[in-house]
Design an enzyme around this catalytic site. Structure first.
Site, short mmCIF file in Angstrom:
data_model
loop_
_atom_site.label_atom_id
_atom_site.label_comp_id
_atom_site.label_asym_id
_atom_site.label_seq_id
_atom_site.Cartn_x
_atom_site.Cartn_y
_atom_site.Cartn_z
N HIS A 358 41.81 94.06 -29.10
CA HIS A 358 41.01 92.92 -28.64
C HIS A 358 39.90 92.71 -29.66
O HIS A 358 39.05 93.59 -29.84
CB HIS A 358 40.44 93.18 -27.25
N GLU A 361 36.14 93.57 -29.10
CA GLU A 361 35.76 94.94 -28.78
C GLU A 361 35.62 95.70 -30.10
O GLU A 361 36.54 96.36 -30.57
CB GLU A 361 36.80 95.56 -27.85
N HIS A 496 39.32 100.80 -27.13
CA HIS A 496 38.86 99.54 -26.55
C HIS A 496 37.36 99.62 -26.26
O HIS A 496 36.70 100.59 -26.64
CB HIS A 496 39.63 99.25 -25.25
N GLU A 589 38.13 103.62 -23.45
CA GLU A 589 37.10 102.59 -23.32
C GLU A 589 35.79 103.24 -23.76
O GLU A 589 35.27 104.14 -23.11
CB GLU A 589 37.00 102.10 -21.88
#
Length: 732
Positions: A358, A361, A496, A589
């Protein structure tokens, strides 16, 4: 001299109205020096300075020391400073002016101050207050830029601070903790799938004691500045102050908001630290990194340059290659790091990190650029841990899988990119939903009792629809799939941002259309181990005092979660990697803030440095070996390694070597290959470092020997012919 006095005066607050003074709710006021900037945080703007008026009745005098630089000699003089008429109590900053040379008109043209840290959680909940709140879930602690709400309004995790409807003078207050130079404000509306609420204009006030306040004023009119705010709930809007203000507290006072809605906002404050020569306030704990690395955000051109510099600095352990191109034609560069770059060494596992799937990110991208610098520097220094890593495995770092999306986010800037802009590739495809769904055909075959005898439990083929020329498959996705097939990866992590948690497969729920459901793989124990290793080594995840990022507190489960039990993701790279290749992959994350400001990168590196290294070292956990032909002693490619009790197999690489990640325990392992008799043996995995060696030697079946003889044009030996005839007779 007037210019120097005015520069000093910029650090003294303007006298604002009393807190209870009537508001000016008009939106048509001229606001010199405040602009809505569509890019990254720009230079400060201000109107030309005017000399102060002469002393008049009602003004007060006070002496301040100023420093005048004449060539190289510093002369200390006393001069009267003229101040405006004051009310009963006037708040003043509790710091002295900084030395000469740091306060001058040219400084107003420097780039804006960095964020204070509402989005990144550096500002704690206790330092956020408000005049009122509709509920706890809409309290001031929820007024953080880009904070995301839960699925239901009215719970503990709503998507903004919202004042009560009967609150006629709402305000949202931030305590910087010490005197700070405030330079700007960024706002958003309320994040909600059910409501539309945002502030359309606001005023700004400052204080040193939270009791006496002064406002930000227009240069031209001298009235309180009214700043234009939002026109939708998600787009961040930046307003720079007409004049930076030094204070400890800042308040945002909504003046108007969407008709039919409520005064709701999410905010970030731009603020620069100032000196505290009197030591009146406790210093914040030192943060950052002592590693001599390049802590800044790198666009495509800068990323290529940095990677080339690392390769030139460490040519013997690095290789740069491209796995393909993005939709816009940007190359997907990979940095390979090993003691023998460019070749697969027998018995040496291949590992990878992928970031930037992404584009918005951005932290993962910078962490991989920092990691390659760190590995190079530490290898040259003789760091034994790094030297062992590079000698025992082949590391592949893909910092930007979606360079097109990143360029969009980078152009907007770290604080203005919002939550979603730049997420998708240039075709508006979410790459983490773009891999082939292999879960559904596997589960359907399992329900029909076809696994593993008819349908394999590993290396599932691509569905026909996915290989068609008109299939909606991004070029970035195709490039990564080819990369996966070309290199026998064993371990991977997909980096991410936007949360602090490690998620592991399966990412897709087994029950069709279920939004979330616990859906473990046959290797659930291994994935939980891998996830726990990263989460347990990450400093931010292990900080027990931190609050949740958005709407879930993952710390209660050790900061790990099954992906499908979080939210279903059909077509994820994690699931595809597990079902189509030998590679075990998790999603990390990394931070609540998807695109942290540059000044936060050193601390983010320290948060993740040990976790990045420790995770790579987990490739030693389990068993490894070579499957060889008894006659030729050559490795057998594509031999199947099956572990009793785990319905997921792996295969050998082209040299016959394999790696099978397992948690400690005793396992019955079977090696099989077409044309060979299977062999089963016991393999023990301990807590000691290094994979347990578990080699196999396979013998060809008579039928395979016959095939090879006939293929070579040789006659079949009589004993083999008689044996084959007996076997045929037994079948009859």
């Amino acid at each position: 001299m007037w210019g120097l006095l005015l520069a000093l005066a910029a650090f003294a607050p303007a006298v604002g109205p009393a807190l209870g003074a009537p508001r000016n709710s008009g939106l048509g006021l001229a606001q010199p020096g405040t602009t809505k900037v569509p890019g990254s945080i720009p230079a400060l703007h201000s109107s030309p300075a005017q000399p102060p008026a002469e002393t008049a009745n009602g003004t007060s005098e006070q002496h301040v020391r100023i420093r005048v630089i004449k060539k190289k000699k510093v002369i200390m003089k006393k001069r009267k400073k003229l101040t405006r008429p004051t009310p009963v109590v006037t708040a003043r900053p509790l710091v002295t002016p900084t030395p000469a040379g740091t306060l001058n008109p040219a400084e107003k043209q420097e780039t804006g101050c960095p964020p204070l840290g509402l989005e990144s959680l550096r500002v704690s909940d206790s330092r956020l207050e408000a005049s009122s709140s509709q509920s706890f879930g809409l309290g001031p602690h929820r007024g953080r830029l880009n904070i995301q709400s839960g699925l239901e309004d009215g719970d503990l995790y709503d998507g903004a601070w919202c004042a009560e409807e009967q609150d006629t003078d709402p305000w949202f207050q931030v305590d910087a903790g010490h005197p700070t130079r405030f330079s700007g404000v960024i706002t958003q509306g309320r994040n909600s799938v059910w409501r539309y609420d945002w502030v359309t204009s606001y005023k700004v006030q400052f204080s040193n004691d939270s009791r006496t306040w002064w406002g930000s004023r227009n240069h031209s009119s001298g009235t309180d500045a009214v700043f234009p705010a939002n026109s939708d709930p998600e787009t961040p809007v930046l307003n720079l102050l007409p004049e930076p203000q030094v204070a400890r507290f800042i308040r945002l006072l909504p003046q108007t908001w969407l008709q039919g809605g409520a005064p709701c906002l999410r905010a970030e404050i731009l603020a620069c630290p100032v000196s505290d020569p009197n030591d009146l306030f406790l210093e914040a704990p030192a943060s950052g990194s002592s590693d001599p690395l390049d802590f800044q955000h790198h666009n495509y051109k800068a990323m290529r340059k940095l990677m080339k510099q690392v390769q030139e600095q460490c040519p013997n352990i690095t290789r740069i290659y491209s796995i393909g191109k993005s939709y816009q034609g940007l190359k997907l560069y990979v940095m390979e790091m090993s003691d023998q770059p460019g070749e697969h060494e027998l018995g040496e596992p291949e590992v990878r990190y992928v970031a930037g799937m992404h584009g918005n990110e951005a932290l993962g991208r910078e962490l991989l650029l920092l990691l390659m610098q760190f590995l190079c520097h530490e290898f040259l220094r003789g760091n034994p841990r790094v030297t062992r890593l590079l000698s025992e495995m082949r590391i592949h770092l893909l910092p930007s899988m979606n360079p097109d999306g990143y360029e969009i986010a980078y152009h907007r800037g770290s604080e203005l990119v919002g939550w979603a802009e730049g997420r998708w590739n240039n075709q508006s495809i979410d790459l983490n939903h773009n891999f082939a769904d292999l879960n559904t055909p596997l589960w359907e075959a399992q329900d029909d009792g076809k696994v593993p005898h008819i349908v394999p439990n590993h290396h599932l083929p691509l569905p026909t629809y996915y290989t068609l020329p008109n299939a909606t498959v991004a070029p970035e996705t195709r490039a990564v799939i080819k990369w996966m097939k070309r290199i026998p990866f064993v371990l991977s992590a997909n980096l991410h941002g936007g949360e602090l948690v490690v998620s592991y497969p399966f990412d897709m729920t087994r029950t069709p259309w279920a939004a979330r459901e616990l859906t473990p793989t046959p290797d659930d124990a291994v994935f939980r181990w891998l996830s726990t290793v990263y989460a347990g080594s990450n400093l931010a995840m292990q900080d027990t005092s931190r609050r949740p990022c958005h709407s879930q507190d993952f710390s209660v489960h050790g900061n790990i979660i099954n992906g499908a039990d979080w939210h279903t993701v059909p077509g994820s790279m994690n699931d595809f990697s597990y079902l189509h290749t030998n590679c075990f992959e998790v999603t990390v994350e990394l931070s609540c803030d998807k695109f942290p400001h540059e000044n936060e990168l050193p601390q983010e590196w320290e948060n993740n440095k040990d976790a990045l290294l420790t995770y790579l070292e987990q490739v030693r956990m389990g068993i490894a070996g070579v499957v060889r032909d008894k006659d030729t002693e050559l490795g057998i490619a594509d031999a199947v390694i099956a572990v009793d009790g785990i319905n997921h197999d792996v295969t050998t690489a082209w040299g016959g070597d394999y790696w099978r990640l397992l948690t400690p325990g005793d396992y019955m392992v079977t090696a099989s290959a077409e044309g060979y008799h299977s062999v089963t043996r016991n393999c023990r995995v301990t807590f000691e470092e290094g994979p347990f060696p578990c080699n196999f030697v396979l013998t060809k079946t008579p039928k395979q020997r016959l095939r090879e003889l006939l293929a070579a044009g040789a006659k079949v030996p009589p004993d083999l012919r008689r044996r084959l005839e007996r076997l045929r007779g037994q079948k009859d």
